[in-house]
Design a protein around this motif. Sequence first.
Motif, PDB file in Angstrom:
ATOM      1  N   LYS A   4      -8.994   6.770 -10.674  1.00 38.27           N
ATOM      2  CA  LYS A   4      -9.730   6.178  -9.507  1.00 38.27           C
ATOM      3  C   LYS A   4     -11.088   6.590  -9.533  1.00 38.27           C
ATOM      4  CE  LYS A   4      -7.231   3.050  -6.727  1.00 38.27           C
ATOM      5  NZ  LYS A   4      -6.877   2.665  -5.475  1.00 38.27           N
ATOM      6  N   GLU A  15       1.302   6.342  -7.325  1.00 42.06           N
ATOM      7  CA  GLU A  15       0.107   7.701  -7.340  1.00 42.06           C
ATOM      8  C   GLU A  15       0.650   8.904  -7.649  1.00 42.06           C
ATOM      9  OE1 GLU A  15      -2.611   6.622  -4.127  1.00 42.06           O
ATOM     10  OE2 GLU A  15      -3.174   9.179  -4.735  1.00 42.06           O
ATOM     11  N   ASP A  59      -9.233  -2.697  -9.100  1.00 41.26           N
ATOM     12  CA  ASP A  59      -8.190  -2.648  -7.619  1.00 41.26           C
ATOM     13  C   ASP A  59      -9.550  -3.143  -6.464  1.00 41.26           C
ATOM     14  OD1 ASP A  59      -7.583  -2.049  -5.268  1.00 41.26           O
ATOM     15  OD2 ASP A  59      -8.316  -0.130  -5.694  1.00 41.26           O
ATOM     16  N   HIS A  84      -8.998  -1.510  -1.506  1.00 39.61           N
ATOM     17  CA  HIS A  84      -9.644  -0.512  -1.047  1.00 39.61           C
ATOM     18  C   HIS A  84     -11.042  -0.855  -1.320  1.00 39.61           C
ATOM     19  CE1 HIS A  84      -6.144   1.005  -2.289  1.00 39.61           C
ATOM     20  NE2 HIS A  84      -6.546   1.416  -1.394  1.00 39.61           N
ATOM     21  N   CYS A 114       0.755  -0.929  -0.003  1.00 41.05           N
ATOM     22  CA  CYS A 114       0.278  -0.252  -0.321  1.00 41.05           C
ATOM     23  C   CYS A 114       1.011   1.604  -0.014  1.00 41.05           C
ATOM     24  CB  CYS A 114      -0.733  -0.234   1.189  1.00 41.05           C
ATOM     25  SG  CYS A 114      -1.868   1.386   1.263  1.00 41.05           S
ATOM     26  N   GLY A 149      -5.445   8.883  -7.251  1.00 40.39           N
ATOM     27  CA  GLY A 149      -6.325   8.652  -6.545  1.00 40.39           C
ATOM     28  C   GLY A 149      -7.771   8.889  -5.870  1.00 40.39           C
ATOM     29  N   ALA A 150      -8.900   8.184  -5.611  1.00 40.41           N
ATOM     30  CA  ALA A 150     -10.246   8.737  -5.018  1.00 40.41           C
ATOM     31  C   ALA A 150     -10.176   9.550  -5.213  1.00 40.41           C
ATOM     32  CB  ALA A 150     -10.623   7.437  -4.515  1.00 40.41           C
ATOM     33  N   ARG A 151      -9.080  10.513  -4.124  1.00 46.52           N
ATOM     34  CA  ARG A 151      -9.247  11.682  -3.288  1.00 46.52           C
ATOM     35  C   ARG A 151      -9.382  12.953  -3.948  1.00 46.52           C
ATOM     36  NH1 ARG A 151      -8.829   7.751  -0.314  1.00 46.52           N
ATOM     37  NH2 ARG A 151      -9.780   7.116   1.689  1.00 46.52           N
ATOM     38  N   ARG A 165     -12.223   0.643  -7.552  1.00 54.89           N
ATOM     39  CA  ARG A 165     -11.705   0.782  -6.285  1.00 54.89           C
ATOM     40  C   ARG A 165     -13.044   0.418  -5.513  1.00 54.89           C
ATOM     41  NH1 ARG A 165     -12.885   3.763  -2.619  1.00 54.89           N
ATOM     42  NH2 ARG A 165     -10.923   4.346  -1.726  1.00 54.89           N
ATOM     43  N   ARG A 212       3.340  -2.137  -7.447  1.00 56.11           N
ATOM     44  CA  ARG A 212       3.406  -0.979  -6.961  1.00 56.11           C
ATOM     45  C   ARG A 212       4.208  -0.451  -6.240  1.00 56.11           C
ATOM     46  NH1 ARG A 212      -2.742   0.305  -4.616  1.00 56.11           N
ATOM     47  NH2 ARG A 212      -1.267   2.054  -2.981  1.00 56.11           N
ATOM     48  N   GLU A 246      -3.085  -5.113  -3.356  1.00 57.06           N
ATOM     49  CA  GLU A 246      -2.097  -4.373  -2.549  1.00 57.06           C
ATOM     50  C   GLU A 246      -1.400  -5.220  -2.033  1.00 57.06           C
ATOM     51  OE1 GLU A 246      -3.192   0.052  -0.950  1.00 57.06           O
ATOM     52  OE2 GLU A 246      -4.397  -1.389  -0.412  1.00 57.06           O
ATOM     53  N   TYR A 300       4.438   3.338  -3.199  1.00 62.06           N
ATOM     54  CA  TYR A 300       3.465   4.429  -3.118  1.00 62.06           C
ATOM     55  C   TYR A 300       4.545   5.041  -2.768  1.00 62.06           C
ATOM     56  CZ  TYR A 300      -0.532   2.965  -6.467  1.00 62.06           C
ATOM     57  OH  TYR A 300      -1.626   3.212  -7.603  1.00 62.06           O
ATOM     58  N   LYS A 311       0.731   9.462   0.341  1.00 60.23           N
ATOM     59  CA  LYS A 311       0.063   8.883   0.145  1.00 60.23           C
ATOM     60  C   LYS A 311      -1.288   9.820   0.734  1.00 60.23           C
ATOM     61  CE  LYS A 311      -1.168   4.724   0.696  1.00 60.23           C
ATOM     62  NZ  LYS A 311      -1.521   4.511  -0.104  1.00 60.23           N
ATOM     63  N   PRO A 312      -2.454   9.866   0.043  1.00 57.81           N
ATOM     64  CA  PRO A 312      -3.745  10.760   0.393  1.00 57.81           C
ATOM     65  C   PRO A 312      -4.363  10.184   1.735  1.00 57.81           C
ATOM     66  CG  PRO A 312      -4.037   9.294  -1.787  1.00 57.81           C
ATOM     67  CD  PRO A 312      -2.899   8.643  -0.566  1.00 57.81           C
TER      68      PRO A 312
HETATM   69  C1  LIG Z   1      -5.873   5.536  -1.900  1.00 59.77           C
HETATM   70  C2  LIG Z   1      -5.519   4.694  -2.115  1.00 59.77           C
HETATM   71  O1  LIG Z   1      -6.251   4.515  -2.694  1.00 59.77           O
HETATM   72  P1  LIG Z   1      -7.661   5.153  -3.224  1.00 59.77           P
HETATM   73  O2  LIG Z   1      -7.535   6.370  -3.473  1.00 59.77           O
HETATM   74  O3  LIG Z   1      -8.694   4.368  -4.380  1.00 59.77           O
HETATM   75  O4  LIG Z   1      -8.362   5.491  -1.718  1.00 59.77           O
HETATM   76  C3  LIG Z   1      -4.475   3.684  -3.096  1.00 59.77           C
HETATM   77  O5  LIG Z   1      -4.289   2.949  -3.873  1.00 59.77           O
HETATM   78  O6  LIG Z   1      -3.557   3.829  -2.374  1.00 59.77           O
END
Ligand SMILES: C=C(OP(=O)(O)O)C(=O)O
Length: 363
Positions: free
Chosen positions: A200, A157, A280, A283, A75, A177-179, A248, A106, A322, A108, A111-112
């Motif tokens: 995402k 990401e 994905d 998540h 992750c 990412g989703a956010r 996701r 992956r 992940e 990463y 991190k969001p």
């Molecule tokens: C933060 C992640 O995913 P998501 O944006 O889908 O929450 C990720 O893949 O690390």
Amino acid sequence: MTTTTDDLALSVSAPSQSTSDRRIKTFRAIPSPDTLRNELPLTARRALAVQRDRDEIAAILAGHDDRLIVVVGPCSVHDPVAALDYARRLAPLAAEYADRLKIVMRVYFEKPRTTVGWKGLINDPGMDETYDVERGLRTARSLLLDIIDLGLPVGTEFLEPTSPQYIADAVSWGAIGARTTESQVHRQLASGLSMPIGFKNGTDGNVQVAVDGVNAAAAPHVFFGVDDFGHGAVVETVGNTDCHIILRGGTRGPNYDDASVAAAVASLAKAGVAPKVMIDCSHANSGKDHIRQAEVAREVAADVRASRAAGEEPTISGVMLESFLIPGAQSTDARPLTYGQSVTDKCMGWDPTADVLAELARS
Ligand SMILES: C=C(OP(=O)(O)O)C(=O)O
Ligand SMILES: O=C[C@H](O)[C@H](O)COP(=O)(O)O
């Protein structure tokens, strides 16, 4: 300009009140992207590998190559030694399944967070709130080069709008990412990135925002950025037509079932975008249950197998897992930390990962 008595009174009572940076504690200088890239050069040999990997991923997304993209790895990276250890196990499998799977590790670094929390190795490499971003950037870049040397393409990401300048030359696939998928800043960024990018769906399950992201990133943009020397600059991009969506799941549940994939493909078709989707398996598609990820991947493999058996071109062109050396997750505050275990979302352990890769290869 004439000075009034009011102005004079103000300047006496508040002589040095500035209206800017009232909430900024410090600005700390960091090396420019150019300096770091010269210190840790990609080299011509690695650049060739990155370009070949990007081209292969783009060809799969365009339907010219019928392999499945598999983005697999932790992750988040917090310990470069454990990440490299993982890469050493993954590399032989990537070579063994290369005729059926395009395995991308992956890796990463950013991190969001839903609210607050550790923001990844670049932001705080010591996980101790010392925020040694310069060390974070150097460690991240150096790890990317080591992984490329093992023959593995790297996926990451992109979260901070200026950090790609430091590492993106070594990255073969990227995610928004989703956010941030609905963020104009991130769509503009994707429009200038040199590799295929997956958007995402939103955390609430909204797929249209990802479709809109793909469309926006395909267009040229002009925006504020930073050049190779760290100077503020106006950036003009040509647009990135190698983008796709990633399902996701969301707050209403998973979205990798046939009906959800068909609905996503219909939205893509309506927007005039190639109907290519990555699932994905983690998540909200697994309810963040690392054991469930393997089951999701098996269901996706069965779907791909069924569409191939029916002579159809599968719409699912990739999956994301992940996975780390040790299953589950630990707190960022744990001391000592368990080697090879995630400090963010729960990950599948190595053995189930190897089993899932074998199954995906069979599909
Ligand atoms: C933060 C992640 O995913 P998501 O944006 O889908 O929450 C990720 O893949 O690390
Ligand atoms: O993939 C990682 C997490 O799901 C994402 O960064 C959000 O994490 P958080 O909800 O723990 O902040």
